[in-house]
Design a protein around this motif. Structure first.
Motif, short mmCIF file in Angstrom:
data_model
loop_
_atom_site.label_atom_id
_atom_site.label_comp_id
_atom_site.label_asym_id
_atom_site.label_seq_id
_atom_site.Cartn_x
_atom_site.Cartn_y
_atom_site.Cartn_z
N LYS A 284 23.61 -14.71 36.69
CA LYS A 284 23.50 -14.10 38.02
C LYS A 284 24.58 -14.92 38.96
O LYS A 284 24.31 -15.50 39.78
CB LYS A 284 22.02 -14.29 38.30
N VAL A 285 25.89 -14.76 38.44
CA VAL A 285 27.11 -15.49 39.36
C VAL A 285 27.79 -14.68 39.90
O VAL A 285 28.34 -13.62 39.19
CB VAL A 285 27.82 -16.62 38.23
N GLY A 286 27.88 -14.77 41.30
CA GLY A 286 28.80 -13.92 41.91
C GLY A 286 28.33 -12.29 42.20
O GLY A 286 27.40 -11.85 41.62
N ARG A 287 29.07 -11.76 42.87
CA ARG A 287 28.72 -10.44 43.30
C ARG A 287 29.89 -9.33 42.65
O ARG A 287 29.62 -8.23 43.13
CB ARG A 287 28.59 -10.11 44.75
N GLY A 288 30.70 -9.76 41.69
CA GLY A 288 31.62 -9.02 41.13
C GLY A 288 31.57 -9.09 39.34
O GLY A 288 30.44 -8.87 39.20
N ARG A 289 32.60 -9.13 38.90
CA ARG A 289 32.49 -9.07 37.35
C ARG A 289 32.26 -10.42 37.15
O ARG A 289 33.02 -11.58 37.14
CB ARG A 289 33.91 -8.73 36.92
N GLY A 290 31.17 -10.89 36.64
CA GLY A 290 30.54 -12.12 36.56
C GLY A 290 31.18 -12.83 35.16
O GLY A 290 31.71 -12.17 34.17
N PRO A 291 30.93 -14.20 34.85
CA PRO A 291 31.73 -14.76 33.87
C PRO A 291 30.58 -14.84 32.53
O PRO A 291 29.29 -14.20 32.93
CB PRO A 291 31.59 -16.37 34.29
N VAL A 292 31.33 -14.91 31.35
CA VAL A 292 30.45 -15.01 30.40
C VAL A 292 29.39 -16.53 30.17
O VAL A 292 29.85 -17.21 31.05
CB VAL A 292 31.24 -15.02 28.94
N HIS A 293 28.49 -16.49 29.32
CA HIS A 293 27.86 -17.66 29.51
C HIS A 293 28.11 -18.70 28.27
O HIS A 293 27.61 -18.57 27.33
CB HIS A 293 26.30 -17.28 29.29
N HIS A 294 29.00 -19.58 29.05
CA HIS A 294 29.56 -20.49 27.91
C HIS A 294 28.32 -21.27 27.09
O HIS A 294 28.69 -21.81 26.13
CB HIS A 294 30.55 -21.65 28.36
N THR B 192 33.05 -6.42 15.83
CA THR B 192 31.64 -6.68 16.34
C THR B 192 31.20 -5.24 17.02
O THR B 192 32.16 -4.78 17.83
CB THR B 192 31.36 -7.91 17.03
N LEU B 193 29.80 -5.44 17.18
CA LEU B 193 29.53 -4.07 18.19
C LEU B 193 30.01 -4.45 19.58
O LEU B 193 30.04 -5.47 20.14
CB LEU B 193 27.88 -3.93 18.14
N ARG B 194 30.41 -3.24 20.43
CA ARG B 194 30.89 -3.55 21.69
C ARG B 194 29.90 -3.68 22.60
O ARG B 194 28.81 -3.01 22.55
CB ARG B 194 31.74 -2.18 21.96
N ILE B 195 29.70 -4.81 23.50
CA ILE B 195 28.91 -5.21 24.38
C ILE B 195 29.34 -4.67 25.67
O ILE B 195 30.22 -4.93 26.36
CB ILE B 195 28.72 -6.86 24.39
N LYS B 196 28.45 -3.50 26.28
CA LYS B 196 28.66 -3.16 27.48
C LYS B 196 28.23 -3.74 28.70
O LYS B 196 26.82 -4.11 28.80
CB LYS B 196 28.03 -1.54 27.66
N THR B 197 28.92 -4.59 29.37
CA THR B 197 28.60 -5.55 30.44
C THR B 197 29.54 -5.84 31.31
O THR B 197 30.78 -5.50 31.39
CB THR B 197 28.10 -6.90 29.88
N PRO B 198 29.27 -5.99 32.80
CA PRO B 198 30.02 -6.06 33.86
C PRO B 198 30.52 -7.59 34.07
O PRO B 198 31.49 -7.94 34.60
CB PRO B 198 29.29 -5.72 35.23
N TYR C 204 31.40 -16.38 18.59
CA TYR C 204 30.77 -17.51 20.06
C TYR C 204 30.98 -16.35 21.17
O TYR C 204 30.05 -16.31 22.17
CB TYR C 204 31.82 -18.55 20.04
N LEU C 205 32.17 -16.01 21.47
CA LEU C 205 32.37 -14.92 22.76
C LEU C 205 31.35 -13.83 22.62
O LEU C 205 30.91 -13.73 23.58
CB LEU C 205 33.79 -14.43 22.33
N THR C 206 31.08 -13.16 21.67
CA THR C 206 30.21 -12.07 21.38
C THR C 206 28.73 -12.44 22.05
O THR C 206 27.95 -11.83 22.95
CB THR C 206 30.02 -11.59 19.99
N GLU C 207 28.33 -13.85 21.52
CA GLU C 207 27.15 -14.04 22.14
C GLU C 207 26.83 -14.80 23.58
O GLU C 207 26.00 -14.53 24.27
CB GLU C 207 26.59 -15.26 20.98
N ALA C 208 28.16 -15.24 23.68
CA ALA C 208 28.20 -15.55 25.39
C ALA C 208 28.22 -14.50 26.23
O ALA C 208 27.76 -14.50 27.27
CB ALA C 208 29.67 -16.53 25.39
N MET C 209 28.94 -13.43 25.67
CA MET C 209 29.12 -12.20 26.63
C MET C 209 27.43 -11.56 26.66
O MET C 209 26.91 -11.08 27.67
CB MET C 209 30.00 -10.90 26.13
#
Length: 266
Positions: free
Chosen positions: A249-259, A198-204, A237-242
């Motif tokens: 907008k959860v936390g101030r660090g590396r946030g979770p994926v959107h399940h 899949t295309l790599r998703i650049k996200t923190p 599923y993971l690609t779309e969740a990322m």
């Protein structure tokens, strides 16, 4: 008939990985989730500040309670920090004659170690032979094979072959830590190699990606999917969740994926 999956893993108090991510993934994919806790972590999007491993007795009691009553269709194993924990889970799998999807969680997304060094050999000897599927990322595959981190698909395939010799029925090496525009995973199932790109998703916001993928595969298996179909659907599923993670907008660090990206209008 209700599809049921069991996760055996540690708790993430921040909710982005571990048991919490597993149960969210099961629910999002229409599978009833049961759980066996192996450890409790004090954790958020910035890192892990404390770990308390649960006793072998309570881990075994949880496994026996769930597997003696629920018709569990598939099992996923995540964080197993100690030799005693690994031995207990292996004994439980043997007793109930089960195999599991095993995500060898060694280091948290933020870089904090989650596996005691002494437990690595026990992991190789006791859990890999009982794995229906092993799902290491690039650093984990390198550590398990005592080789440098793979830099291309040829090296990934070579490591997958080495890991397969340690006993798992199949190996999925994940390329999320790699470079380039595409994120490629390789599934080695016997002599057959399948590629999932899949295309790599650049996200923190990539906290819990490994837990989520392994749990999504487990959910697919619980619903009766063939392994390669479960892997393909899980990666989608993971690609779309990322891709939807920044809306949380959860936390101030590396946030979770959107399940729950399919249902939540954030």
């Amino acid at each position: 008939m209700t599809a049921i999956a069991l996760t055996i893993a540690g708790s993430d108090s921040g909710g982005g990985a571990g048991i919490q991510a597993d149960l969210k993934t099961f629910s999002a994919l229409g599978v009833y989730g049961a759980s066996v806790l192996t450890a409790i972590t004090a954790q958020n999007t910035k890192g892990v500040t404390a770990i308390e491993n649960l006793s072998p007795e309570i881990i075994r009691a949880q496994m026996d309670a769930v597997l003696s009553d629920l018709d569990v269709n598939a099992i996923k194993i995540g964080m197993v920090s100690t030799v005693a924990t690994i031995e207990t889970i292996a004994e439980g799998l043997d007793l109930w004659q089960r195999q599991a999807v095993f995500d060898p969680v060694m280091v948290a997304t933020a870089g904090d170690p989650l596996l005691q060094p002494a437990a690595i050999d026990a992991l190789r000897q006791l859990l890999l032979p009982r794995a229906l599927l092993l799902t290491p990322n690039l650093p984990e595959a390198a550590l398990l094979t005592n080789t440098p981190i793979a830099e291309d698909e040829t090296q990934m395939a070579r490591q997958a072959e080495q890991l397969l010799k340690l006993g798992p029925a199949a190996v999925l090496i994940k390329g999320g830590h790699g470079k380039g525009p595409m994120s490629t995973d390789l599934l080695l199932d016997g002599s057959s190699i399948k590629q999932f790109s899949t295309l790599r998703i650049k996200t923190p916001n990539d906290h819990g990606t490994g837990c989520t993928l392994a749990s999504a595969i487990t959910a697919g298996l619980a619903k009766g999917m063939a392994l390669h179909i479960a892997v393909s659907d899980a990666k989608d599923y993971l690609t779309e969740a990322m891709a939807a993670a920044e809306t949380l907008k959860v936390g101030r660090g590396r946030g979770p994926v959107h399940h729950f990206y399919r249902w939540w209008a954030v």
